[in-house]
Design an enzyme around this catalytic site. Structure first.
Site, PDB file in Angstrom:
ATOM      1  N   ASP A 197       0.874  -1.319   0.064  1.00 25.34           N
ATOM      2  CA  ASP A 197      -0.122   0.113   0.041  1.00 25.34           C
ATOM      3  C   ASP A 197       0.713   1.131   0.107  1.00 25.34           C
ATOM      4  O   ASP A 197       0.314   2.290  -0.533  1.00 25.34           O
ATOM      5  CB  ASP A 197      -1.014  -0.025   1.181  1.00 25.34           C
ATOM      6  CG  ASP A 197      -2.114  -0.783   1.035  1.00 25.34           C
ATOM      7  OD1 ASP A 197      -2.234  -1.535   0.061  1.00 25.34           O
ATOM      8  OD2 ASP A 197      -2.901  -1.143   2.031  1.00 25.34           O
ATOM      9  N   GLY A 198       2.140   1.339   0.766  1.00 25.74           N
ATOM     10  CA  GLY A 198       2.954   2.402   0.618  1.00 25.74           C
ATOM     11  C   GLY A 198       3.468   2.728  -0.650  1.00 25.74           C
ATOM     12  O   GLY A 198       3.168   4.020  -1.001  1.00 25.74           O
ATOM     13  N   ASN A 253      -5.192   9.237   2.077  1.00 26.74           N
ATOM     14  CA  ASN A 253      -5.641   8.575   3.365  1.00 26.74           C
ATOM     15  C   ASN A 253      -6.330   9.620   4.109  1.00 26.74           C
ATOM     16  O   ASN A 253      -7.562   9.621   4.472  1.00 26.74           O
ATOM     17  CB  ASN A 253      -5.066   7.608   3.919  1.00 26.74           C
ATOM     18  CG  ASN A 253      -4.823   6.188   3.080  1.00 26.74           C
ATOM     19  OD1 ASN A 253      -5.546   6.155   2.186  1.00 26.74           O
ATOM     20  ND2 ASN A 253      -4.180   5.232   3.394  1.00 26.74           N
ATOM     21  N   GLU A 254      -5.583  10.348   4.937  1.00 23.64           N
ATOM     22  CA  GLU A 254      -6.064  11.056   5.880  1.00 23.64           C
ATOM     23  C   GLU A 254      -4.860  12.233   6.344  1.00 23.64           C
ATOM     24  O   GLU A 254      -3.912  12.097   5.801  1.00 23.64           O
ATOM     25  CB  GLU A 254      -5.883  10.337   7.349  1.00 23.64           C
ATOM     26  CG  GLU A 254      -4.804   9.968   7.936  1.00 23.64           C
ATOM     27  CD  GLU A 254      -4.292   8.834   7.549  1.00 23.64           C
ATOM     28  OE1 GLU A 254      -2.852   8.826   7.458  1.00 23.64           O
ATOM     29  OE2 GLU A 254      -4.932   7.673   7.167  1.00 23.64           O
ATOM     30  N   ALA A 291     -11.801   5.789   1.532  1.00 24.81           N
ATOM     31  CA  ALA A 291     -10.373   4.891   1.300  1.00 24.81           C
ATOM     32  C   ALA A 291      -9.601   4.906   2.456  1.00 24.81           C
ATOM     33  O   ALA A 291      -9.120   3.691   2.438  1.00 24.81           O
ATOM     34  CB  ALA A 291      -9.792   5.759  -0.015  1.00 24.81           C
ATOM     35  N   THR A 339      -9.960   2.493   6.430  1.00 30.02           N
ATOM     36  CA  THR A 339      -9.428   1.319   6.832  1.00 30.02           C
ATOM     37  C   THR A 339      -7.907   1.462   7.592  1.00 30.02           C
ATOM     38  O   THR A 339      -7.566   0.100   8.220  1.00 30.02           O
ATOM     39  CB  THR A 339      -9.300   0.328   5.940  1.00 30.02           C
ATOM     40  OG1 THR A 339      -8.756   0.722   4.858  1.00 30.02           O
ATOM     41  CG2 THR A 339     -10.762   0.263   5.398  1.00 30.02           C
ATOM     42  N   ALA A 340      -7.515   2.492   7.483  1.00 26.53           N
ATOM     43  CA  ALA A 340      -6.135   2.601   8.085  1.00 26.53           C
ATOM     44  C   ALA A 340      -5.983   3.161   9.328  1.00 26.53           C
ATOM     45  O   ALA A 340      -6.580   2.694  10.377  1.00 26.53           O
ATOM     46  CB  ALA A 340      -5.315   3.418   7.047  1.00 26.53           C
TER      47      ALA A 340
END
Length: 253
Positions: free
Chosen positions: A41-42, A112-113, A150, A153-154
């Site tokens: 994912d990174g 993501n955030e 998206a 979930t992280a």
């Protein structure tokens, strides 16, 4: 179909890169129809940042021991047929405009955030406004994050925030080890919301802002919103669609 392969630095990804470029050729990213990212994912997120302006679609295959939530299973055979049958997922990044204590302005994007986090053992004290209305006059804890569906979930999920379906048209703001208000842990917001976070007592309780690869130290304020003018496209095999993964993740023990 012109493919540009990219790979993480680990050995499985590097070996896959050699195998696939030998079989399917290698195009420059600017000339490619699709980007195939090999890694976890990174590396997928790094690739998405690289194509943010061009809007090139990204198809990722897992070549790592990590979860690889954004990746398809690695199968080198029949890649062209798989690419012809993919399902598309459209993502939009978060925009950040931040001000440091010294008055300097910064901008950044995150897929993501975006997080506002304490920099010292002292807890952060933050004021939270949404759409120009003060919602929490004084929050105390390690920090806050604002996540896209998206990204839910992280880091968001590890902080106790809810997992959001991709089509939920929402953002989620989640406390990071929140202390006060005691009964507040997260808020689900309409995706058009504009979140403003202001650090209080910055001389005693400094905070930093993390957005993608950007880190802003000694931050004073953050303005965060979803940038729907930018669209990122992830490609998935029909049986590995990200929407299904998000549903499935909520039932994993």
């Amino acid at each position: 179909m012109k493919i540009s392969f990219t790979s993480a630095h680990n050995l499985p990804a590097q070996k896959a890169f050699v195998e696939l470029t030998k079989e399917y050729g290698q195009s420059d990213m600017d000339a490619a129809d699709v980007i195939v990212a090999l890694g976890g994912d990174g590396h997928v997120l790094k690739t998405l940042y690289e194509v943010m302006d061009s809007g090139k679609p990204v198809y990722a295959m897992r070549r790592t021991d990590s979860v690889g939530f954004l990746c398809n299973d690695y199968r080198p055979e029949n890649l062209l047929q798989r690419l012809a049958a993919v399902q598309k997922v459209s993502l939009h990044p978060l925009n950040l405009v931040a001000t440091a204590v010294d008055g300097k302005k910064y901008t950044a994007r995150a897929i993501n955030e975006i997080s506002v986090i304490r920099e010292t053992p002292q807890s952060a004290r933050l004021r939270i406004s949404v759409d120009g209305i003060e919602r929490v006059a004084q929050y105390s804890g390690d920090g806050l994050l604002v996540s896209t569906p998206a990204g839910s979930t992280a880091y968001n999920h590890s902080c106790g925030g809810p997992i959001m379906p991709l089509d939920a048209n929402t953002l989620v703001m989640t406390a990071i080890s929140g202390y006060r208000p005691r009964r507040w842990s997260y808020a689900v917001l309409p995706q058009a919301s504009v979140v403003e976070i202001r650090a209080l007592e910055t001389d005693k309780r400094p905070v930093r802002i993390e957005a993608g690869d950007s880190v802003i130290a000694n931050a004073e304020s953050a303005k965060i919103w979803l940038d729907r003018s930018k669209t990122l496209t992830l490609l998935f095999d029909p049986d590995q669609h990200l929407g299904e993964r998000i549903v499935r993740e909520q039932f994993m023990l």
